[in-house]
Design a protein around this motif. Sequence first.
Motif, short mmCIF file in Angstrom:
data_model
loop_
_atom_site.label_atom_id
_atom_site.label_comp_id
_atom_site.label_asym_id
_atom_site.label_seq_id
_atom_site.Cartn_x
_atom_site.Cartn_y
_atom_site.Cartn_z
N ARG A 133 9.58 -12.90 -7.76
CA ARG A 133 10.34 -11.67 -7.54
C ARG A 133 9.48 -10.42 -7.75
N LEU A 134 8.26 -10.51 -7.24
CA LEU A 134 7.35 -9.36 -7.30
C LEU A 134 7.28 -8.75 -5.90
N GLY A 135 8.39 -8.12 -5.51
CA GLY A 135 8.54 -7.64 -4.14
C GLY A 135 7.51 -6.62 -3.71
N SER A 136 7.23 -5.66 -4.56
CA SER A 136 6.29 -4.61 -4.18
C SER A 136 4.86 -5.15 -4.08
N ILE A 137 4.49 -6.01 -5.00
CA ILE A 137 3.16 -6.63 -4.92
C ILE A 137 3.05 -7.46 -3.66
N ARG A 138 4.12 -8.16 -3.32
CA ARG A 138 4.13 -8.99 -2.10
C ARG A 138 3.91 -8.13 -0.86
N GLU A 139 4.45 -6.92 -0.86
CA GLU A 139 4.30 -6.03 0.29
C GLU A 139 2.93 -5.36 0.33
N LEU A 140 2.33 -5.12 -0.84
CA LEU A 140 1.15 -4.26 -0.91
C LEU A 140 -0.18 -4.97 -1.14
N TRP A 141 -0.14 -6.25 -1.54
CA TRP A 141 -1.39 -6.86 -2.02
C TRP A 141 -2.48 -6.88 -0.97
N GLN A 142 -2.13 -7.11 0.31
CA GLN A 142 -3.15 -7.17 1.35
C GLN A 142 -3.74 -5.79 1.63
N SER A 168 1.21 -1.35 -11.37
CA SER A 168 1.77 -0.01 -11.43
C SER A 168 2.75 0.22 -10.29
N ALA A 169 2.40 -0.24 -9.09
CA ALA A 169 3.29 -0.10 -7.94
C ALA A 169 4.57 -0.89 -8.14
N GLU A 170 4.45 -2.08 -8.70
CA GLU A 170 5.63 -2.92 -8.95
C GLU A 170 6.56 -2.25 -9.96
N LEU A 171 5.99 -1.73 -11.03
CA LEU A 171 6.80 -1.07 -12.06
C LEU A 171 7.49 0.18 -11.52
N ALA A 172 6.77 0.95 -10.71
CA ALA A 172 7.35 2.16 -10.13
C ALA A 172 8.51 1.82 -9.20
N SER A 173 8.34 0.76 -8.43
CA SER A 173 9.40 0.32 -7.53
C SER A 173 10.63 -0.13 -8.30
N ARG A 174 10.41 -0.89 -9.37
CA ARG A 174 11.53 -1.36 -10.17
C ARG A 174 12.26 -0.22 -10.85
N GLU A 175 11.52 0.77 -11.32
CA GLU A 175 12.14 1.93 -11.97
C GLU A 175 12.98 2.71 -10.97
N ASP A 176 12.47 2.86 -9.74
CA ASP A 176 13.23 3.57 -8.72
C ASP A 176 14.51 2.82 -8.37
#
Length: 252
Positions: free
Chosen positions: A16-25, A47-55
């Motif tokens: 369930r690391l959605g933002s990392i899944r979208e951004l890692w490449q 950092s991107a994952e945490l920011a996405s979850r906070e939003d």
Amino acid sequence: MDKATASLPLMLKQLRLGSIRELWQTMAEKAIHEQWSPQQYLAELCSAELASREDKRLQRHLRESKLPAGKHLSGFNFNAIEGVNKAQVHDLIDRPSWVKQGANILLFGASGVGKTHIASSIGYGLIEAGIRVKFSSATALVQHLQQAKQELKLEYALLKLDKYAVLIVDDIGYIRKTEQETSVLFELIAHRYERCSMIITSNQSFEDWDTLFDDSSMTIAAIDRLVHHATIIQCLGESYRRKASLKTKEEG
């Protein structure tokens, strides 16, 4: 692409690391181009994952709060009323220690002076600070609790409201004086006393609250609990709605 890399999107989905899944490449290409260390690459992803979850958390808490749309502090005209100023409201938002103490805010004033707007703006600010808030008209809330009491579920309904550190009860003066409504309103106040905070707006001052409660001793007990730890704000001014109506007529 090796087997481990090929399975990475699936593993990130399962974790369930959605933002990392979208951004890692995309971020991997940037890391190579800018010669990031592995640690920096990992830190940027986290950092991107945490920011996405906070939003997402913020948006979820805003939706569930049911706060009136658009009633933010920036849109309130403090020059139009007396008894409260912008610095005072900012302080209630920026220094929310009163919430941890289970303290209350009581807003009094005539209809249309902006009590709901002020209460809502505090609610929006608290949500941004990570504090859960629920807004309800007093009439709707009392009807909900009254229904729960009839179904022998009042205690559950009160406990369910505990997940909101701050409960905004708007226009308490419009509650009809009946034994059933008086009972659940008092039980709500007593239940949250020194545990969870309330922001209450009322167009009736305390001396008129005998119209809310059927029993004078209950009125005194309710007021005593509310004011024990409270910031009391008296809003004085002319009704916004009346001024807007007069302006419309003049322009017409």
